[in-house]
Design an enzyme around this catalytic site. Structure first.
Site, PDB file in Angstrom:
ATOM      1  N   ALA A 241       0.799  -1.219   0.000  1.00  0.00           N
ATOM      2  CA  ALA A 241       0.000   0.000   0.000  1.00  0.00           C
ATOM      3  C   ALA A 241       0.835   1.273   0.000  1.00  0.00           C
ATOM      4  CB  ALA A 241      -0.929   0.008   1.221  1.00  0.00           C
ATOM      5  N   ASP A 242       2.103   1.170   0.373  1.00  0.00           N
ATOM      6  CA  ASP A 242       2.942   2.366   0.451  1.00  0.00           C
ATOM      7  C   ASP A 242       4.346   2.051  -0.065  1.00  0.00           C
ATOM      8  OD1 ASP A 242       3.729   4.946   0.965  1.00  0.00           O
ATOM      9  OD2 ASP A 242       4.040   4.642   3.114  1.00  0.00           O
ATOM     10  N   LEU A 243       4.414   1.690  -1.333  1.00  0.00           N
ATOM     11  CA  LEU A 243       5.700   1.343  -1.935  1.00  0.00           C
ATOM     12  C   LEU A 243       6.463   2.631  -2.226  1.00  0.00           C
ATOM     13  CD1 LEU A 243       7.513  -0.925  -2.947  1.00  0.00           C
ATOM     14  CD2 LEU A 243       6.389  -0.738  -5.177  1.00  0.00           C
TER      15      LEU A 243
ATOM     16  N   ASN B 102      10.738   2.309   2.035  1.00  0.00           N
ATOM     17  CA  ASN B 102      10.280   0.959   2.360  1.00  0.00           C
ATOM     18  C   ASN B 102      10.931  -0.115   1.501  1.00  0.00           C
ATOM     19  OD1 ASN B 102       8.622   1.778   4.449  1.00  0.00           O
ATOM     20  ND2 ASN B 102       6.855   2.108   3.099  1.00  0.00           N
TER      21      ASN B 102
END
Length: 257
Positions: free
Chosen positions: A176-178, A182
């Site tokens: 969801a938060d590439l 990360n």
């Protein structure tokens, strides 16, 4: 406390919620101490350090069971002003911490290079809950954002990142938060971390492309395109996309045999 399933995951009830933990991470039959989720517990014995490189909210704890990364779930944006670190209760298995724990545990068991989950916790108070997650610390690795700002990202590194993302996309893993914070890289592997709100989906080009676009925006934001968009496209983004497409294609062909 319930017994360990075949997967080694144990559920331990607490006064205000529950804990999931990997029994293999502790001594046989050992209970998980709820204090281990609290950074202050480790700081008091000088056994904790703050995560460098933009990984906000992460604390590294040096424990008798190995080095762990502690994360307390916090909201962002305007909602954080009203709810802070509280989330709406909708059942234990739908808490942010338990959902991420199960996803990471399954991916780790399948051999993917993601954060190895140690334990997850929720603490419920009426219609809300707070949550925490502990994962295994990944040594000798730094974020893609850090790499961009300390020497730059070369074509080889970009290709390794593209390959790692494609392997997960091929089996339907949605991040969801590439972003550049990360993605961790070391001398041998590329790791994806922080799968909050991640899930397994049917592979589809729309969400896969959206994942990649998010990463691209993040790379530009941290300065990967400081030499110009043309150089960024040639030296970073095109090698990443080429490796991604080649890997995704080979994975799909293998699955169809």
């Amino acid at each position: 406390m319930t017994g360990a399933a075949a997967s080694g995951v144990v559920r331990q009830e607490t006064a205000d919620g529950a804990i999931l933990f990997d029994a293999h991470a502790l001594a046989q039959g050992e209970r998980f101490d709820p204090r281990w989720f609290d950074a202050g517990f480790w700081r008091s014995g000088d056994h904790a350090t703050e995560a460098p490189g933009g990984r906000g909210g992460i604390v590294f704890a040096h424990t008798p069971h190995g080095d762990w990364a502690l994360r307390h779930y916090r909201r962002g944006g305007l909602v954080a002003r009203m709810l802070g670190d509280r989330y709406l209760w909708n059942g234990a298995e739908r808490t942010r911490s338990f959902s991420e724990f199960h996803l990471l545990h399954g991916l780790t068991a399948r051999g993917f290079d993601v954060s190895q989950p140690i334990a997850a916790r929720y603490r419920r108070n009426g219609g809300h809950y707070r949550a925490d997650l502990i994962t295994r610390f990944i040594p000798d690795a730094h974020t893609l954002a850090w790499q961009s700002q300390h020497g730059g990202i070369d074509a080889v590194t970009a290709g390794r990142v593209g390959t790692a993302i494609a392997r997960l996309h091929a089996v339907g893993v949605y991040h969801a938060d590439l972003n550049a914070h990360n993605v961790l890289i070391d001398a041998h592997k590329v790791w994806l971390i922080d799968f909050d709100r991640g899930e397994l989906r049917a592979p589809q080009s729309a969400w896969q492309a959206a994942n990649l676009s998010r990463l691209k925006r993040s790379l530009i934001k941290v300065g990967a395109a400081s030499s110009g968009e043309a150089a960024f496209g040639r030296d970073v983004w095109q090698p990443l996309l080429a490796a991604y497409e080649n890997t995704l294609g080979s994975q799909e062909r293998g699955a169809n045999r």
